[in-house]
Write a protein that holds these residues in place. Structure first.
Motif, mmCIF file in Angstrom:
data_model
loop_
_atom_site.group_PDB
_atom_site.id
_atom_site.type_symbol
_atom_site.label_atom_id
_atom_site.label_comp_id
_atom_site.label_asym_id
_atom_site.label_seq_id
_atom_site.Cartn_x
_atom_site.Cartn_y
_atom_site.Cartn_z
ATOM 1 N N SER A 122 0.811 -1.219 0.000
ATOM 2 C CA SER A 122 0.000 0.000 0.000
ATOM 3 C C SER A 122 0.840 1.262 0.000
ATOM 4 O O SER A 122 0.334 2.338 -0.293
ATOM 5 N N LYS A 123 2.121 1.137 0.330
ATOM 6 C CA LYS A 123 2.997 2.301 0.386
ATOM 7 C C LYS A 123 3.649 2.594 -0.964
ATOM 8 O O LYS A 123 3.569 3.692 -1.492
ATOM 9 N N CYS A 124 4.319 1.560 -1.504
ATOM 10 C CA CYS A 124 5.088 1.792 -2.727
ATOM 11 C C CYS A 124 4.509 1.110 -3.958
ATOM 12 O O CYS A 124 4.961 1.344 -5.069
ATOM 13 N N GLY A 125 3.506 0.233 -3.772
ATOM 14 C CA GLY A 125 2.879 -0.429 -4.902
ATOM 15 C C GLY A 125 3.621 -1.631 -5.425
ATOM 16 O O GLY A 125 3.245 -2.190 -6.457
ATOM 17 N N ALA A 126 4.654 -2.075 -4.749
ATOM 18 C CA ALA A 126 5.424 -3.228 -5.213
ATOM 19 C C ALA A 126 4.661 -4.515 -4.938
ATOM 20 O O ALA A 126 3.859 -4.601 -4.001
ATOM 21 N N ASN A 127 4.877 -5.539 -5.788
ATOM 22 C CA ASN A 127 4.292 -6.856 -5.575
ATOM 23 C C ASN A 127 5.169 -7.641 -4.600
ATOM 24 O O ASN A 127 6.381 -7.774 -4.807
ATOM 25 N N VAL A 128 4.528 -8.159 -3.552
ATOM 26 C CA VAL A 128 5.261 -8.916 -2.532
ATOM 27 C C VAL A 128 4.567 -10.237 -2.305
ATOM 28 O O VAL A 128 3.388 -10.405 -2.620
ATOM 29 N N SER A 129 5.273 -11.181 -1.777
ATOM 30 C CA SER A 129 4.725 -12.505 -1.519
ATOM 31 C C SER A 129 3.652 -12.440 -0.446
ATOM 32 O O SER A 129 3.691 -11.597 0.461
ATOM 33 N N ASP A 172 2.999 -14.485 1.964
ATOM 34 C CA ASP A 172 3.386 -14.907 3.306
ATOM 35 C C ASP A 172 4.463 -14.033 3.935
ATOM 36 O O ASP A 172 4.979 -14.343 5.004
ATOM 37 N N THR A 173 4.838 -12.923 3.291
ATOM 38 C CA THR A 173 5.844 -12.041 3.883
ATOM 39 C C THR A 173 5.189 -11.069 4.837
ATOM 40 O O THR A 173 3.998 -10.755 4.717
ATOM 41 N N SER A 174 5.945 -10.595 5.804
ATOM 42 C CA SER A 174 5.410 -9.645 6.784
ATOM 43 C C SER A 174 5.911 -8.236 6.549
ATOM 44 O O SER A 174 5.513 -7.311 7.250
ATOM 45 N N ARG A 175 6.818 -8.055 5.585
ATOM 46 C CA ARG A 175 7.388 -6.734 5.344
ATOM 47 C C ARG A 175 7.679 -6.581 3.857
ATOM 48 O O ARG A 175 8.094 -7.522 3.190
ATOM 49 N N CYS A 176 7.435 -5.367 3.323
ATOM 50 C CA CYS A 176 7.718 -5.072 1.918
ATOM 51 C C CYS A 176 9.214 -5.046 1.698
ATOM 52 O O CYS A 176 9.954 -4.379 2.439
ATOM 53 N N SER A 177 9.655 -5.751 0.675
ATOM 54 C CA SER A 177 11.084 -5.809 0.390
ATOM 55 C C SER A 177 11.607 -4.517 -0.217
ATOM 56 O O SER A 177 12.817 -4.298 -0.258
ATOM 57 N N GLN A 178 10.689 -3.655 -0.687
ATOM 58 C CA GLN A 178 11.106 -2.407 -1.305
ATOM 59 C C GLN A 178 11.166 -1.247 -0.315
ATOM 60 O O GLN A 178 12.140 -0.516 -0.265
ATOM 61 N N CYS A 179 10.100 -1.098 0.476
ATOM 62 C CA CYS A 179 10.039 0.051 1.378
ATOM 63 C C CYS A 179 10.071 -0.325 2.855
ATOM 64 O O CYS A 179 10.151 0.546 3.726
ATOM 65 N N GLY A 180 9.949 -1.618 3.161
ATOM 66 C CA GLY A 180 9.989 -2.048 4.552
ATOM 67 C C GLY A 180 8.655 -1.977 5.255
ATOM 68 O O GLY A 180 8.571 -2.206 6.461
ATOM 69 N N GLU A 181 7.580 -1.656 4.548
ATOM 70 C CA GLU A 181 6.251 -1.573 5.157
ATOM 71 C C GLU A 181 5.871 -2.932 5.718
ATOM 72 O O GLU A 181 6.077 -3.976 5.101
ATOM 73 N N ARG A 182 5.244 -2.924 6.938
ATOM 74 C CA ARG A 182 4.831 -4.164 7.586
ATOM 75 C C ARG A 182 3.408 -4.524 7.178
ATOM 76 O O ARG A 182 2.587 -3.652 6.916
ATOM 77 N N CYS A 217 9.037 9.222 3.922
ATOM 78 C CA CYS A 217 8.532 8.195 2.999
ATOM 79 C C CYS A 217 7.763 7.089 3.690
ATOM 80 O O CYS A 217 7.180 6.233 3.026
ATOM 81 N N GLY A 218 7.763 7.050 5.044
ATOM 82 C CA GLY A 218 7.018 6.035 5.770
ATOM 83 C C GLY A 218 7.728 4.716 5.910
ATOM 84 O O GLY A 218 7.158 3.753 6.421
ATOM 85 N N ALA A 219 8.973 4.635 5.472
ATOM 86 C CA ALA A 219 9.711 3.381 5.583
ATOM 87 C C ALA A 219 10.064 3.108 7.047
ATOM 88 O O ALA A 219 10.223 4.027 7.860
ATOM 89 N N THR A 220 10.177 1.836 7.431
ATOM 90 C CA THR A 220 10.546 1.439 8.789
ATOM 91 C C THR A 220 12.066 1.339 8.883
ATOM 92 O O THR A 220 12.693 0.625 8.088
ATOM 93 N N VAL A 221 12.605 2.063 9.810
ATOM 94 C CA VAL A 221 14.061 2.061 9.995
ATOM 95 C C VAL A 221 14.382 1.715 11.442
ATOM 96 O O VAL A 221 13.547 1.868 12.349
ATOM 97 N N VAL A 222 15.579 1.213 11.668
ATOM 98 C CA VAL A 222 15.999 0.846 13.031
ATOM 99 C C VAL A 222 16.192 2.103 13.858
ATOM 100 O O VAL A 222 16.426 3.202 13.333
ATOM 101 N N GLY A 223 16.117 1.935 15.170
ATOM 102 C CA GLY A 223 16.115 3.092 16.053
ATOM 103 C C GLY A 223 17.378 3.911 16.032
ATOM 104 O O GLY A 223 17.328 5.127 16.243
ATOM 105 N N ASP A 224 18.535 3.305 15.837
ATOM 106 C CA ASP A 224 19.776 4.062 15.871
ATOM 107 C C ASP A 224 20.237 4.524 14.500
ATOM 108 O O ASP A 224 21.368 4.987 14.326
ATOM 109 N N ALA A 225 19.341 4.415 13.479
ATOM 110 C CA ALA A 225 19.718 4.829 12.122
ATOM 111 C C ALA A 225 19.793 6.342 12.036
ATOM 112 O O ALA A 225 18.968 7.057 12.611
ATOM 113 N N LYS A 226 20.797 6.867 11.360
ATOM 114 C CA LYS A 226 20.963 8.295 11.162
ATOM 115 C C LYS A 226 20.429 8.758 9.797
ATOM 116 O O LYS A 226 20.269 9.954 9.570
#
Length: 318
Positions: free
Chosen positions: A261-268, A270-280, A298-307
């Motif tokens: 729903s974020k980037c429009g990419a086709n994902v499997s 059974d996956t829990s996260r978009c391989s393109q944008c990281g959407e859950r 962009c709404g992507a999920t990033v780790v907490g200590d990412a700069k």
């Protein structure tokens, strides 16, 4: 119910085509496009009123020509009757008042051909030419006898007998100042009854109408068949293409893949996260890990200590 769908619509169309055809048939030899117009009337008026079966149209085309030939032949007979009062003359009236009496007769009767001539006409040059009107063959040619003085106009006559029971026509010729002149042609004498003339002339009229009108009518019929056949082929091709698209869809079945729903990419599925944008997806869509957050750009999920956002490259403030 539409008028054309009613039972009496087709008979009305046929009668209308016949009436218009009869009106236009006498102009076949006068107006260049008259044969085409008659053929169009004979084909499309019945077609418009419901006669769409091609076999019936083919039969109707022949019937149409036969029907038109009857009044046309009768009009020829009326012209023959009217010829009795016609007087022949040359363009400059050196010969005038040419006629034959009696107009009707039977084999063995004597007929007198007569015409008036001016003083310019050479005495022994006036002739009457007799032709069989039905086949166009020349029957005979007679030199006419002058009566009266040569100082003025005089009458030229000739008496003749005919043995054949036929329809004749005649024409006068002469010489003036060394040049030949001639009148028009008129019918007579007439030995046939109107019934005999109709029987003899009708086949010729039918043949002429078949050539002038019938061929065009059947050309229109063939063109109509070809148009409908091409249309049916086109519709069949469209149906086959639609069936092919239904059998082999461009997109993969939704049961095998999902769309992010974020980037429009086709994902499997059974996956829990978009391989393109990281959407859950699924159960994890409503919350993030304690050490993760969403990029405000962009709404992507990033780790907490990412700069820096791994997707859009925006830098985060500490």
């Amino acid at each position: 119910m539409k008028f054309r769908e009613k039972k009496y619509a087709m008979p009305i169309g046929l009668v209308l085509a016949i009436i218009l055809g009869i009106i236009l048939t006498p102009f076949l030899g006068v107006i260049c496009f008259a044969p085409l117009l008659v053929a169009l009337i004979g084909f499309y008026i019945p077609y418009y009123f419901g006669l769409k079966d091609r076999r019936k149209l083919a039969v109707w085309g022949l019937a149409f020509v036969l029907i038109l030939s009857i009044p046309f032949t009768l009009s020829v007979i009326s012209q023959i009757d009217a010829s009795e009062n016609n007087m022949l003359h040359t363009p400059d009236n050196e010969l005038y008042n040419g006629t034959v009496t009696p107009f009707r007769g039977s084999p063995g009767d004597t007929h007198e051909f007569s015409i008036m001539g001016t003083s310019e006409v050479v005495n022994n040059s006036v002739k009457v030419i007799i032709t069989n009107a039905l086949n166009g063959q020349k029957v005979n040619e007679f030199t006419m006898i002058a009566s009266g003085e040569m100082s003025g106009d005089q009458e030229f006559t000739y008496r003749a007998e005919f043995d054949d029971n036929a329809l004749y026509s005649y024409q006068f010729t002469a010489t003036v100042d060394g040049k030949p002149i001639e009148t028009g042609r008129n019918l007579g004498p007439v030995y046939n009854s109107n019934t005999d003339i109709f029987i003899a002339y009708w086949p010729t009229v039918i043949f002429a109408l078949l050539i002038q009108v019938g061929l065009l009518f059947y050309f229109l019929l063939a063109f109509n068949w070809y148009s409908e056949r091409s249309r049916a082929r086109m519709e069949d091709m469209i149906k086959q293409r639609q069936l092919s698209q239904d059998a082999f869809p461009d997109k993969i079945d939704a049961g095998e893949e999902l769309t992010c729903s974020k980037c429009g990419a086709n994902v499997s599925e059974d996956t829990s996260r978009c391989s393109q944008c990281g959407e859950r997806f699924g159960d994890e869509l409503s919350h993030l890990d304690e050490n993760e957050f969403e990029c405000s750009e962009c709404g992507a999920t990033v780790v907490g200590d990412a700069k820096r956002c791994w997707k859009c490259g925006v830098e985060f403030e500490e």
